[in-house]
Design a protein around this motif. Structure first.
Motif, PDB file in Angstrom:
ATOM      1  N   MET A  98       6.934  -9.126  -4.102  1.00 52.94           N
ATOM      2  CA  MET A  98       7.117  -7.932  -4.922  1.00 52.94           C
ATOM      3  C   MET A  98       7.750  -6.807  -4.102  1.00 52.94           C
ATOM      4  SD  MET A  98       6.498  -8.364  -7.986  1.00 52.94           S
ATOM      5  CE  MET A  98       6.949 -10.070  -8.043  1.00 52.94           C
ATOM      6  N   ALA A  99       7.270  -6.631  -2.868  1.00 51.44           N
ATOM      7  CA  ALA A  99       7.834  -5.570  -2.022  1.00 51.44           C
ATOM      8  C   ALA A  99       9.309  -5.858  -1.739  1.00 51.44           C
ATOM      9  CB  ALA A  99       7.052  -5.468  -0.716  1.00 51.44           C
ATOM     10  N   TRP A 100       9.591  -7.122  -1.434  1.00 50.09           N
ATOM     11  CA  TRP A 100      10.981  -7.528  -1.162  1.00 50.09           C
ATOM     12  C   TRP A 100      11.852  -7.320  -2.390  1.00 50.09           C
ATOM     13  CZ3 TRP A 100      12.994 -11.946  -3.749  1.00 50.09           C
ATOM     14  CH2 TRP A 100      14.319 -12.255  -3.411  1.00 50.09           C
ATOM     15  N   TYR A 101      11.356  -7.763  -3.541  1.00 49.45           N
ATOM     16  CA  TYR A 101      12.126  -7.673  -4.768  1.00 49.45           C
ATOM     17  C   TYR A 101      12.363  -6.213  -5.174  1.00 49.45           C
ATOM     18  CZ  TYR A 101      13.315  -7.955  -9.703  1.00 49.45           C
ATOM     19  OH  TYR A 101      13.941  -7.791 -10.918  1.00 49.45           O
ATOM     20  N   LEU A 102      11.322  -5.407  -5.092  1.00 52.83           N
ATOM     21  CA  LEU A 102      11.447  -4.016  -5.526  1.00 52.83           C
ATOM     22  C   LEU A 102      12.379  -3.204  -4.611  1.00 52.83           C
ATOM     23  CD1 LEU A 102       7.792  -3.185  -6.676  1.00 52.83           C
ATOM     24  CD2 LEU A 102       9.775  -3.670  -8.105  1.00 52.83           C
ATOM     25  N   TYR A 106      11.303   1.881   0.123  1.00 57.36           N
ATOM     26  CA  TYR A 106      10.230   0.964   0.526  1.00 57.36           C
ATOM     27  C   TYR A 106       8.810   1.475   0.227  1.00 57.36           C
ATOM     28  CZ  TYR A 106       7.265  -1.941   3.483  1.00 57.36           C
ATOM     29  OH  TYR A 106       6.265  -2.748   3.943  1.00 57.36           O
ATOM     30  N   PRO A 107       8.494   2.745   0.525  1.00 53.08           N
ATOM     31  CA  PRO A 107       7.123   3.193   0.232  1.00 53.08           C
ATOM     32  C   PRO A 107       6.761   3.044  -1.240  1.00 53.08           C
ATOM     33  CG  PRO A 107       8.231   4.783   1.634  1.00 53.08           C
ATOM     34  CD  PRO A 107       9.273   3.798   1.194  1.00 53.08           C
ATOM     35  N   VAL A 108       7.704   3.351  -2.133  1.00 52.82           N
ATOM     36  CA  VAL A 108       7.450   3.193  -3.565  1.00 52.82           C
ATOM     37  C   VAL A 108       7.249   1.718  -3.894  1.00 52.82           C
ATOM     38  CG1 VAL A 108       8.353   3.608  -5.888  1.00 52.82           C
ATOM     39  CG2 VAL A 108       8.868   5.215  -4.030  1.00 52.82           C
ATOM     40  N   ALA A 109       8.057   0.868  -3.252  1.00 50.05           N
ATOM     41  CA  ALA A 109       7.947  -0.568  -3.496  1.00 50.05           C
ATOM     42  C   ALA A 109       6.582  -1.093  -3.063  1.00 50.05           C
ATOM     43  CB  ALA A 109       9.051  -1.314  -2.749  1.00 50.05           C
ATOM     44  N   VAL A 110       6.044  -0.553  -1.964  1.00 52.33           N
ATOM     45  CA  VAL A 110       4.712  -0.983  -1.514  1.00 52.33           C
ATOM     46  C   VAL A 110       3.666  -0.639  -2.564  1.00 52.33           C
ATOM     47  CG1 VAL A 110       2.893  -0.607   0.191  1.00 52.33           C
ATOM     48  CG2 VAL A 110       5.265  -0.868   0.941  1.00 52.33           C
ATOM     49  N   VAL A 111       3.718   0.600  -3.061  1.00 53.24           N
ATOM     50  CA  VAL A 111       2.777   1.015  -4.105  1.00 53.24           C
ATOM     51  C   VAL A 111       2.937   0.119  -5.335  1.00 53.24           C
ATOM     52  CG1 VAL A 111       2.111   2.878  -5.671  1.00 53.24           C
ATOM     53  CG2 VAL A 111       2.694   3.390  -3.283  1.00 53.24           C
ATOM     54  N   GLY A 112       4.200  -0.141  -5.713  1.00 56.68           N
ATOM     55  CA  GLY A 112       4.469  -1.003  -6.857  1.00 56.68           C
ATOM     56  C   GLY A 112       3.934  -2.407  -6.635  1.00 56.68           C
ATOM     57  N   ALA A 113       4.140  -2.941  -5.424  1.00 65.52           N
ATOM     58  CA  ALA A 113       3.675  -4.299  -5.122  1.00 65.52           C
ATOM     59  C   ALA A 113       2.157  -4.381  -5.206  1.00 65.52           C
ATOM     60  CB  ALA A 113       4.161  -4.715  -3.727  1.00 65.52           C
ATOM     61  N   VAL A 114       1.475  -3.347  -4.693  1.00 68.43           N
ATOM     62  CA  VAL A 114       0.008  -3.335  -4.757  1.00 68.43           C
ATOM     63  C   VAL A 114      -0.444  -3.277  -6.213  1.00 68.43           C
ATOM     64  CG1 VAL A 114      -2.075  -2.022  -4.181  1.00 68.43           C
ATOM     65  CG2 VAL A 114      -0.272  -2.338  -2.457  1.00 68.43           C
ATOM     66  N   ALA A 115       0.234  -2.447  -7.007  1.00 66.98           N
ATOM     67  CA  ALA A 115      -0.130  -2.323  -8.419  1.00 66.98           C
ATOM     68  C   ALA A 115       0.048  -3.654  -9.148  1.00 66.98           C
ATOM     69  CB  ALA A 115       0.712  -1.233  -9.079  1.00 66.98           C
ATOM     70  N   ILE A 116       1.176  -4.302  -8.915  1.00 67.38           N
ATOM     71  CA  ILE A 116       1.445  -5.570  -9.605  1.00 67.38           C
ATOM     72  C   ILE A 116       0.444  -6.647  -9.159  1.00 67.38           C
ATOM     73  CG2 ILE A 116       3.121  -7.452  -9.876  1.00 67.38           C
ATOM     74  CD1 ILE A 116       5.316  -5.260  -9.600  1.00 67.38           C
ATOM     75  N   THR A 117       0.181  -6.697  -7.848  1.00 61.85           N
ATOM     76  CA  THR A 117      -0.773  -7.692  -7.359  1.00 61.85           C
ATOM     77  C   THR A 117      -2.165  -7.447  -7.943  1.00 61.85           C
ATOM     78  OG1 THR A 117       0.466  -7.522  -5.298  1.00 61.85           O
ATOM     79  CG2 THR A 117      -1.477  -8.894  -5.264  1.00 61.85           C
ATOM     80  N   LYS A 131      13.052 -15.427   2.649  1.00 59.64           N
ATOM     81  CA  LYS A 131      13.739 -14.161   2.375  1.00 59.64           C
ATOM     82  C   LYS A 131      13.453 -13.189   3.520  1.00 59.64           C
ATOM     83  CE  LYS A 131      14.612 -15.365  -1.981  1.00 59.64           C
ATOM     84  NZ  LYS A 131      15.417 -16.603  -1.916  1.00 59.64           N
ATOM     85  N   ASN A 132      14.475 -12.394   3.819  1.00 61.91           N
ATOM     86  CA  ASN A 132      14.284 -11.365   4.836  1.00 61.91           C
ATOM     87  C   ASN A 132      14.644 -10.011   4.270  1.00 61.91           C
ATOM     88  OD1 ASN A 132      13.592 -12.706   7.497  1.00 61.91           O
ATOM     89  ND2 ASN A 132      15.293 -13.949   6.741  1.00 61.91           N
ATOM     90  N   ALA A 165       5.992  -8.124   4.637  1.00 60.59           N
ATOM     91  CA  ALA A 165       7.380  -8.398   4.251  1.00 60.59           C
ATOM     92  C   ALA A 165       8.377  -7.537   5.017  1.00 60.59           C
ATOM     93  CB  ALA A 165       7.554  -8.186   2.742  1.00 60.59           C
ATOM     94  N   SER A 166       7.935  -6.381   5.503  1.00 61.15           N
ATOM     95  CA  SER A 166       8.861  -5.505   6.224  1.00 61.15           C
ATOM     96  C   SER A 166       9.102  -5.989   7.652  1.00 61.15           C
ATOM     97  CB  SER A 166       8.309  -4.083   6.252  1.00 61.15           C
ATOM     98  OG  SER A 166       7.209  -4.017   7.138  1.00 61.15           O
ATOM     99  N   LEU A 167       8.282  -6.951   8.108  1.00 61.87           N
ATOM    100  CA  LEU A 167       8.370  -7.370   9.510  1.00 61.87           C
ATOM    101  C   LEU A 167       8.852  -8.801   9.697  1.00 61.87           C
ATOM    102  CD1 LEU A 167       4.972  -5.968  10.843  1.00 61.87           C
ATOM    103  CD2 LEU A 167       7.244  -4.980  11.160  1.00 61.87           C
TER     104      LEU A 167
END
Ligand SMILES: Nc1ncnc2c1ncn2[C@@H]1O[C@H](COP(=O)(O)OP(=O)(O)OP(=O)(O)O)[C@@H](O)[C@H]1O
Ligand SMILES: [Mg+2]
Lengths: 234, 286
Positions: free
Chosen positions: B50-54, B62-73, B119-120, B207-209
């Motif tokens: 989710m973080a990668w996709y967002l 990226y920070p928004v994507a992290v929040v989004g990924a946590v929400a979706i998970t 994916k990277n 995913a960021s690392l």
């Protein structure tokens, strides 16, 4: 205040409460006397919704609570001090008492009630920082009652608070119940110890295998042969 | 040599805090619902994708994507709880079967959608700090700091708030907690969902690392369960220390011993600890 209306409860095929009707008026102390497996615990657990009834209805403070979840009943002021104390053994006395106040809207101002129950049970004040699991049975019973009082009950249900305790502690618990009664608390007390039950309550029900076999004023019941021979041992 | 050890210590700390955050979910879920949720590794994998996709797909910062990924998970966790885990409360075997089934479904879906090609993500925060002549990548430090902060905040919430106290009370005596007015069903679902959210956060940061693939969760859940056992199940801070201890042992062990057996070092360590402290390092603590 609390009314069981023809309540039936089953454990599987085992019919444990049979058309049970019990009534506790506001400010009244009523005892439920019965020997082992008579159904006392089942009655109180049904009142709190820990066990569901198969038929019949339950009313509390003018409201039908038959279908309410346990936490909703607690919120309305129906509080059970369970059989076997059920302290939070890894919590200290204070933490146990705070859990008692958990459902209250003003739970952050529970210090006043903590002082009140400490005045009632000075031994708990001495042991305030001790883990409940390391306390004696009598102390844990006092803690269980104190925790129940922290909930600010409108009606307090006590399940065999004297079970397995030394006579002097039994006397102390009975004294506490009478003090609460004098202060106007509504109480339903389940007991095997008929002497204690009748000394604390003005009125009592005798429960035998899920049926009410006898009921009336404590003074009257004390004179009946059934009570004399079965429970008072004379 | 110094740089190598520092590098491996830092990697050990990252991997270890990741083990730790999933171990925290394992231990909370076990304490409150009586099952071991082995699917938390798959939720971590979901967080990764989710973080990668967002970020790379949708183009969110990226920070928004992290929040989004946590929400979706967490949302996925809620669905899993209401449709599956709700029926496995305090039933270890059914919980095991359901979570293993869930892993198969989630990994299968990820393979179908994203294929097995790793994916990277683009570098989120490139650059390094130089500390006493040693190279410390900025993002790695940030990830460790964030994971630590979340674990410590969870610990603080569990020890200082009413909900936390209710959770501890429930773990000790479920029925007594219910009699205090604790909404026990809500508490159970809340803990299951929170644990999946933690796993999702771990994944989103991972995913960021590192590069991600559909099966990456398997190793992490195994290590997280090891870490939780190492700590003595039920200990919150223990999950963190257990995770870091495992991560660092593996990282440093790989310097001196063949890297192919990396996963074994932690295990050997676990067995050694349990020989001396069968209930885990933090047994008897909260
Ligand atoms: N969880 C349960 N599962 C099955 N049967 C039960 C359960 N709890 C109670 N019973 C049965 O219900 C009947 C009434 O039990 P209950 O515990 O209400 O009696 P009691 O009057 O409280 O007895 P005691 O004085 O021993 O506490 C008994 O026959 C008991 O075997
Ligand atoms: Mg009983």
């Amino acid at each position: 205040m609390l009314e069981f209306e023809r309540v039936n409860v089953h454990y599987g095929k085992n019919h444990v409460l049979k058309d049970l009707s019990v009534r506790v008026g506001e400010g009244e102390v009523v005892s439920l006397i019965g020997s082992n497996a008579a159904g006392k615990t089942t009655t109180l657990r049904t009142a709190l919704g820990l066990k569901s009834s198969t038929s019949g209805s339950l009313r509390f403070a003018g409201e039908d609570i038959t279908r309410l979840a346990t936490h909703q009943r607690v919120n309305r002021g129906l509080v059970l001090v369970p059989e076997g104390r059920q302290a939070f053994v890894k919590f200290t006395v204070i933490e146990n008492l705070l859990m008692g106040a958990y459902h209250r809207a003003d739970r952050d101002q529970a210090q006043k009630e903590i002082d009140i129950v400490f005045d009632m049970f000075p031994r708990l004040r001495e042991r305030r920082a001790q883990k409940a699991g390391s306390m004696s049975g009598g102390e844990q019973q006092m803690l269980a009652i104190a925790r129940g009082l922290m909930a600010k009950p409108k009606c307090l249900l006590l399940d065999e608070p004297t079970l397995g305790l030394a006579p002097i502690i039994v006397e102390e618990i009975a004294h506490t119940v009478r003090r609460l009664a004098a202060a106007g608390m509504t109480i339903l007390l389940a007991e095997q110890n008929a002497a204690v039950a009748l000394a604390c309550a003005a009125r009592a029900y005798v429960l035998e295998s899920g049926n009410i076999s006898l009921q009336g004023e404590s003074d009257e019941l004390r004179k009946t042969d059934a009570i004399k021979s079965l429970y008072l041992g004379n | 040599m110094g740089q190598l050890i520092v590098g491996q210590l830092l990697n050990g700390a990252i991997v270890g805090t990741l083990y730790g955050i999933i171990a925290l979910g394992v231990t909370l879920t076990f304490g409150i619902t009586g099952i071991v949720n082995f699917a938390l590794g798959a939720f971590m994998m979901l967080g990764c994708y989710m973080a990668w996709y967002l970020t790379d797909g949708v183009g969110m910062p990226y920070p928004v994507a992290v929040v989004g990924a946590v929400a979706i998970t967490s949302l996925a966790g809620l669905v899993a709880d209401q449709t599956l885990f709700r029926f496995t409360r305090n039933n270890l075997v059914n919980g095991l079967l359901v979570s293993i089934g869930l892993i198969a479904v989630m990994e299968g879906a990820a393979l179908l959608i994203w294929t097995s090609t790793p994916k990277n993500m683009e570098y989120v925060w490139p650059g390094v700090f130089m500390v006493a002549g040693l190279v410390v990548p900025k993002m790695k430090l940030l990830v460790v700091a964030l994971l630590l902060a979340v674990i410590l905040a969870t610990y603080a919430a569990l020890t200082r708030t009413w909900i936390g106290r209710a959770a501890y009370a429930y773990a000790q005596n479920p029925e007594a907690a219910e009699l205090m007015g604790v909404r026990t069903k809500l508490l159970q679902s809340g803990v299951v969902v929170y644990s999946t959210g933690l796993a999702g956060l771990g994944g989103a940061l991972y995913a960021s690392l590192y590069s991600i693939d559909p099966t990456l969760g398997a190793v992490y859940i195994l290590k997280a369960v090891e870490a939780a056992i190492l700590a003595g199940i039920g200990s919150v801070m223990g999950s963190l220390f257990g995770g870091v201890l495992l991560g660092v042992t593996e990282g440093v062990g790989s310097i001196y011993l063949p890297i192919a057996f990396r996963d074994a070092y932690g295990l050997v360590f676990l067995v050694a600890i349990l020989l001396f402290k069968p209930a885990g390092l933090f047994a008897g603590r909260k």
